[in-house]
Design an enzyme around this catalytic site. Structure first.
Site, PDB file in Angstrom:
ATOM      1  N   GLY A  77      50.904  54.025  39.324  1.00 35.00           N
ATOM      2  CA  GLY A  77      51.461  55.307  39.732  1.00 35.00           C
ATOM      3  C   GLY A  77      52.289  55.234  40.997  1.00 35.00           C
ATOM      4  N   MET A  78      51.947  54.294  41.902  1.00 36.45           N
ATOM      5  CA  MET A  78      52.617  54.285  43.202  1.00 36.45           C
ATOM      6  C   MET A  78      53.319  52.973  43.506  1.00 36.45           C
ATOM      7  SD  MET A  78      52.087  57.304  44.282  1.00 36.45           S
ATOM      8  CE  MET A  78      52.619  57.177  45.982  1.00 36.45           C
ATOM      9  N   GLY A  79      53.314  52.023  42.569  1.00 35.30           N
ATOM     10  CA  GLY A  79      53.957  50.766  42.901  1.00 35.30           C
ATOM     11  C   GLY A  79      54.192  49.887  41.696  1.00 35.30           C
ATOM     12  N   VAL A  81      54.569  45.683  40.807  1.00 36.85           N
ATOM     13  CA  VAL A  81      54.342  44.338  41.338  1.00 36.85           C
ATOM     14  C   VAL A  81      55.284  43.369  40.653  1.00 36.85           C
ATOM     15  CG1 VAL A  81      52.673  42.468  41.632  1.00 36.85           C
ATOM     16  CG2 VAL A  81      51.935  44.836  41.904  1.00 36.85           C
ATOM     17  N   ASP A 193      38.109  52.175  45.803  1.00 34.74           N
ATOM     18  CA  ASP A 193      38.620  52.112  44.437  1.00 34.74           C
ATOM     19  C   ASP A 193      38.201  50.801  43.772  1.00 34.74           C
ATOM     20  OD1 ASP A 193      39.885  53.178  42.236  1.00 34.74           O
ATOM     21  OD2 ASP A 193      41.895  52.504  42.810  1.00 34.74           O
TER      22      ASP A 193
END
Length: 554
Positions: A77-79, A81, A193
């Site tokens: 959702g935020m990155g 790789v 998490d």
């Protein structure tokens, strides 16, 4: 396979086929509310670098003048790789690109970037083999790109799609994750998490805890909006769901859920939607582990206590996981010995074909002159001064010292199936209870003797036992590797002081469990003083009662 399609992944985890009814539903990147497989710090699954590598937009781009993007490994959702090459030192690295939707308000965009910076700071300040190394944070157009070591392997979440782990492998992975958490907690960092997708299984049996993106660092401002929480719902500890201040015990809870999922094939709190999942985290009591037994099951049951104050410490969890990862070698089984008795034993000997072959001609000749009993821990002979009692309603024979008084249900209307024999003084007693599968409308009977034992153990630790005047959280010793009449059995010893504020008395109890092939559960219970002259006598009674129990063969 490595994380970009090679064949040099040398992990050595033994997978077991999952029970189809318990299989974990397939998850794609980003499932479960987290960053997903391949989007953790340096993490990537083998599926993230398939045939499409080299065609992704951005491939070949040079970041900060030194990091050449080679292939996309995964995204959440935020990155995103990337596998990249550090052209300055000529090595491959993992680069995490921030992905923040353009429509987000400026404040939320700033929070997202700050969260990535914190991820880098959190991981960089931890020195442990199970924490990914952070090399650099390159700022490009105001956005932080995290540069980390490239860990080749698969996430635990990906591996569990192929089957569950054995107890030893799960315990070994748990030890590595626990080590990373201990180092983080000592540095004032909560991961928040911990889940299978954030545990990487690298080459040479390396285990890495990734994605400190939502870590909480002591002394730094909380980035979470008021009333909200971050993390994967089925792995979030109850106190976090309730909005209470989390601590190290919250991460340990998540580790317990990971270990349960790794061995049992399903997350114990997963439901069809997020509200139902959070409700189950708060209220549901998961079924006792069936595949994980012994110290691993004890660790899982302890970590999944709803009250964080009642969860074991990291040191206690470490001791249990080490015991599960390195079980003692089984003791050599002594050769079967034959014993000849001048007087006929009270229980007949019915040797099978294998027994006769093992005894040999010499033993057969001895049997002609007398009565033969094979020395077996579950087959007498009955000691002097003991009697057997066949209980037709229980379809079993119970043994007790001669002179013990019989007792049973309080009234004829009591439909429970049990009977007991006790010393007239009341100090020592033996009782046998039967739960019939045909009457188990609520499915309370566990799937195995060991599972029933661990279920009772969890009950005793949480509530004690009113019938036995037992307070909560007594000392327990479990043995899930017993056998009885050729089937699995289990034995638990419980030591406590009676719940009597005026005059608590030390007591010890042994519980022997046996589940028949038809699903009926037998529980033989022996109670006696925990200290004093009667303790050894009570333990002797327990040994003989277990050894001489007999269940009718239907």
């Amino acid at each position: 396979m490595d994380n970009h399609g090679g064949a040099d992944d040398t992990t050595s985890f033994v997978l077991q086929p999952p029970n189809p009814a318990m299989a974990v539903p397939a998850q794609g990147p980003g499932a479960g509310g987290g960053e997903g497989a391949g989007a953790g710090a340096g993490s990537a699954s083998s599926s993230g670098a398939g045939a499409g590598a080299g065609t992704d937009a951005g491939t070949g781009r040079l970041i900060a003048g030194r990091y050449r993007l080679l292939a996309k490994l995964g995204h959440g959702g935020m990155g995103t790789v990337w596998r990249a090459k550090d052209e300055t030192v000529d090595r491959e690295v993992a680069v995490k690109e921030p992905r923040v939707p353009d429509h987000l308000p400026e404040r939320e965009r700033a929070n997202a970037y700050e969260r990535m910076r914190r991820e880098a700071r959190a991981a960089a300040r931890l020195d442990h083999p199970a924490v990914v190394n952070v090399h650099d944070v390159a700022v490009v157009d105001g956005r932080p790109w995290i540069v980390m070591e490239l860990v080749r392997g698969r996430s635990l979440g990906d591996v569990l799609q192929d089957g569950t782990l054995g107890a030893r492998d799960a315990a070994r992975i748990g030890l590595e994750v626990l080590g990373a958490l201990e180092v983080a907690h000592a540095a004032g960092i909560l991961h928040r998490d911990v889940k299978p997708d954030n545990v990487l299984l690298g080459r040479y049996d390396r285990v890495v805890l990734t994605d400190f993106g939502i870590a909480q660092i002591e002394g730094e401002t909380n980035l979470t909006d008021t009333g909200g929480f971050v993390g994967s719902p089925e792995y979030i500890a109850p106190e976090r769901v309730l909005g209470q201040r989390p601590g190290p015990a919250s991460d340990l809870w998540s580790l317990g859920v990971v270990l349960y999922a790794a061995t049992e094939g399903v997350s114990p709190f997963r439901r069809s939607n997020t509200p139902a999942t959070l409700q189950s985290v708060l209220n549901a009591v998961p079924a006792p582990p069936a595949s994980a037994q012994g110290p691993l099951a004890e660790a899982i049951n302890g970590l999944l206590q709803k009250d964080p104050a009642r969860r074991p410490t990291a040191a206690q969890v470490r001791a249990l996981l080490e015991a599960a990862a390195n079980p003692p070698a089984p003791a050599p089984v002594p050769p079967t010995q034959a014993v000849v008795y001048a007087d006929a034993p009270r229980r007949g000997f019915r040797p099978g074909r294998k027994t006769w072959l093992g005894l040999g001609a010499v033993v057969v000749a001895a049997a002609v002159a007398g009565y033969l009993v094979v020395a077996d821990p579950f087959a007498g002979p009955l000691p002097d001064g003991w009697s057997t009692h066949h209980e037709g309603t229980l379809r079993a024979t119970i043994a007790a010292p001669t002179g013990y008084k019989r007792f049973g249900p309080d009234s004829k209307t009591d439909q429970r199936h049990w009977v007991g024999y006790g010393d007239p003084s009341g100090s020592i007693w033996v009782d046998l209870a039967l739960e019939k599968k045909s009457e188990d409308t609520s499915n309370n009977i566990a799937a195995s003797a060991a599972a029933e034992m661990y279920q009772d153990q969890a009950e005793f630790k949480e509530r004690g036992a009113y019938d036995y005047d037992m307070p909560e959280n007594p000392e327990t010793v479990v043995d899930g590797n017993r056998t009885f009449q050729g089937h699995e059995a289990a034995l638990m010893t419980v030591t406590f002081k009676t719940d009597d504020s005026e005059q608590p008395r030390p007591r010890e109890m042994q519980f022997f469990y046996y589940r028949t092939g038809s699903g009926d559960m037998y529980k033989l219970t022996i109670g006696y003083p925990g200290e004093g002259d009667f303790t050894e006598r009570g333990r002797e009674v327990a040994r003989e009662a277990v050894a001489n129990l007999d269940v009718d063969k239907l």
